[in-house]
Design a protein around this motif. Sequence first.
Motif, PDB file in Angstrom:
ATOM      1  N   SER A 104       0.851  -1.191   0.000  1.00  0.00           N
ATOM      2  CA  SER A 104       0.000   0.000   0.000  1.00  0.00           C
ATOM      3  C   SER A 104       0.888   1.242   0.000  1.00  0.00           C
ATOM      4  O   SER A 104       2.100   1.158   0.025  1.00  0.00           O
ATOM      5  CB  SER A 104      -0.903   0.005   1.238  1.00  0.00           C
ATOM      6  N   ARG A 105       0.242   2.426  -0.018  1.00  0.00           N
ATOM      7  CA  ARG A 105       0.977   3.688   0.021  1.00  0.00           C
ATOM      8  C   ARG A 105       1.105   4.217   1.446  1.00  0.00           C
ATOM      9  O   ARG A 105       1.568   5.321   1.664  1.00  0.00           O
ATOM     10  CB  ARG A 105       0.269   4.734  -0.851  1.00  0.00           C
ATOM     11  N   ILE A 106       0.681   3.431   2.412  1.00  0.00           N
ATOM     12  CA  ILE A 106       0.764   3.861   3.805  1.00  0.00           C
ATOM     13  C   ILE A 106       2.159   3.555   4.341  1.00  0.00           C
ATOM     14  O   ILE A 106       2.577   2.398   4.356  1.00  0.00           O
ATOM     15  CB  ILE A 106      -0.290   3.137   4.666  1.00  0.00           C
ATOM     16  N   PRO A 107       2.915   4.560   4.785  1.00  0.00           N
ATOM     17  CA  PRO A 107       4.266   4.297   5.297  1.00  0.00           C
ATOM     18  C   PRO A 107       4.219   3.410   6.538  1.00  0.00           C
ATOM     19  O   PRO A 107       3.449   3.660   7.462  1.00  0.00           O
ATOM     20  CB  PRO A 107       4.794   5.694   5.634  1.00  0.00           C
ATOM     21  N   ARG A 108       5.014   2.363   6.518  1.00  0.00           N
ATOM     22  CA  ARG A 108       5.143   1.464   7.668  1.00  0.00           C
ATOM     23  C   ARG A 108       6.612   1.165   7.862  1.00  0.00           C
ATOM     24  O   ARG A 108       7.407   1.229   6.948  1.00  0.00           O
ATOM     25  CB  ARG A 108       4.384   0.151   7.404  1.00  0.00           C
ATOM     26  N   ARG A 109       6.941   0.799   9.083  1.00  0.00           N
ATOM     27  CA  ARG A 109       8.316   0.410   9.369  1.00  0.00           C
ATOM     28  C   ARG A 109       8.672  -0.857   8.602  1.00  0.00           C
ATOM     29  O   ARG A 109       7.896  -1.810   8.538  1.00  0.00           O
ATOM     30  CB  ARG A 109       8.497   0.132  10.853  1.00  0.00           C
ATOM     31  N   SER A 110       9.860  -0.879   8.040  1.00  0.00           N
ATOM     32  CA  SER A 110      10.389  -2.115   7.488  1.00  0.00           C
ATOM     33  C   SER A 110      10.642  -3.086   8.630  1.00  0.00           C
ATOM     34  O   SER A 110      10.849  -2.686   9.779  1.00  0.00           O
ATOM     35  CB  SER A 110      11.696  -1.829   6.748  1.00  0.00           C
ATOM     36  N   THR A 111      10.612  -4.372   8.319  1.00  0.00           N
ATOM     37  CA  THR A 111      10.978  -5.365   9.332  1.00  0.00           C
ATOM     38  C   THR A 111      12.482  -5.522   9.437  1.00  0.00           C
ATOM     39  O   THR A 111      12.972  -6.230  10.303  1.00  0.00           O
ATOM     40  CB  THR A 111      10.362  -6.735   8.997  1.00  0.00           C
ATOM     41  N   GLN A 112      13.232  -4.855   8.541  1.00  0.00           N
ATOM     42  CA  GLN A 112      14.686  -4.965   8.539  1.00  0.00           C
ATOM     43  C   GLN A 112      15.293  -3.926   9.476  1.00  0.00           C
ATOM     44  O   GLN A 112      15.167  -2.727   9.266  1.00  0.00           O
ATOM     45  CB  GLN A 112      15.258  -4.766   7.146  1.00  0.00           C
ATOM     46  N   ALA A 113      15.933  -4.395  10.520  1.00  0.00           N
ATOM     47  CA  ALA A 113      16.590  -3.495  11.470  1.00  0.00           C
ATOM     48  C   ALA A 113      17.810  -2.844  10.836  1.00  0.00           C
ATOM     49  O   ALA A 113      18.461  -3.415   9.957  1.00  0.00           O
ATOM     50  CB  ALA A 113      16.997  -4.263  12.719  1.00  0.00           C
TER      51      ALA A 113
END
Length: 429
Positions: free
Chosen positions: A392-401
Motif C-alpha cells: 500500500s501507500r501507507i508508510p510502515r516500518r520495514s521489518t529490517q533493522a
Amino acid sequence: MSRFSAIWVSAAFFLPVTMVSAEKPADKEIVVTGASLADTERTLKNCLAGNCSPDADVRAAIAHAENQFVAGEYRDAKTTLKKAIGRNGKYRNQFPVELSYLYRASSRIAEHLGETDEYRLRLLDMRDTLRSNFPADDARVLSAQLEIADSRVKLGYPDNALDIYADVEKAAIAAGQNQIATLAKLRANLLIYAIGENERYQPDMKRARAALAEMVKRPLPGSDDFSLIAEVALARIDRREGRGDSTDAIMRRVLSRGVDRPILLSADPIDVPKSAYGERTNSGQSLLLNVGPRRIEGESMPAPQNVLTQIPRNFEDRWMDVGFWVTADGRVDDVEVLRTEGSGDWMKIVINSIQSRQYAPIRNKDGATHPGFYMIERYTYTARYMEDITGSRIPRRSTQARIERLDLTPENFDQPFANRPKTNRQTAS
C-alpha cells in the motif's frame, strides 16, 4: 579526515559549535560537560523573544536540537529543527551556509528515526541551497554533492552514486579542488570494489584495486595526506583476501611519522540479522560499504506472503552511547556502555565490533608515547519507513533493522589527558 570513519569521510552532523568537552577531574573520572538542555532551550526562547537575526536563530535551534538528540529526544529534536526551517527557510539566499547546516542536521535526525524520505529531501534542500548561492565549482557545493552521492549508496542506488562521484571528481579537478576530487575518486572506487565483491565480479574488484593503488603512488598535488586513506583501503582489501603484510607496513610507517588522531585500520562488521525480506542491511558483508541490491527509482518491494512478517518490531527509543579508549598501540580498551534507552538485545553485536577495532598506532610528533584518545559514539537501533512495505501507500516500518552510528566524541579529543584515567561514569551538566 573525519574521526567518524577513517575511510568513509562524512560531513559534520551539526553546526560546528563545541557542545561538550572532556576534562580530567581530580577523581580521574570522565565528566562530559556542556550547555544543559534547559540552557539551550532558554537560549532559543530568548532569541525568538528578542527577534534575533535568522542566523542566530538557526544556531540556537541547532544547538538545542543537538542537545535533545543527545538526550534521546529524537522527535523533539526533529520538531525543533522543523520549526526553525519554517521560520528561516525564506532567508536561504541571505544565509545559505547557516540554512545548509539546518537542513543537514534535520537529515541526520531523520536518518536515525528511519524516515527515509525526510532524510533524502533534507539533504537535497541542503545541496540546493548551497548550489543556488555559490558557483558550481565552490568547495561547499562539491562537498554537498558528495553527501548526496553517499545518501544514494545508503538508499540502494549505487549506480546513481557512481555517476555523481564521477561528476564531482571531474568538476573538482577542473576547479583545482584536488582534495575533493581525491575523496570523490576514493569513494567511487571503494563502492566499485564493494559492488564487485557482493556480485562476485572480479573485473570490478581488480579495477578498483588498480585505481586505489594509483592514488597511493601518484596523488594529486595537495592531496598527499589522502593517499594514506587509499592505502588503508588497500590494506583492508589485502586482509579480506588473506594478506596482512600491507597492514603491518602501514602501521610501521604511521608509527614512525606520528599521527594526531585515530585512524581505523580494521574492524569486524556489525552483523544485523536478516529480515523477512531476505535483506541484510548494515551487515558489513561488503568490504567497506553496506551495498544492498540495486534498486530502480519508483520500484516497489514485493510484500511478503506471511502477514506476520509484515509486523515490524519496536524501533522507537532504542539507542545507546558507548565510550572507549584508543590506546597508543591502536587497540581498543575499556569499552563501556554509558547510557541506554529501550531494550538492549541488539547491543552486544555493536560492542563486539568496537572491541575488534585496530587503529593505527599513535605517537606524538616528537616521538613520545601518546596517552591515547577517549571516544564516544551513539548507536540507534531503527528501521526505515517505507510506503511499499505492505503493498500500500501507507508508510510502515520495514521489518529490517538498521543500526545507525554517530560520533559524539568531544571536539578536543586530540588534546588527551596527561594520564589515562579509568572510566567509570559519565555525567552531563
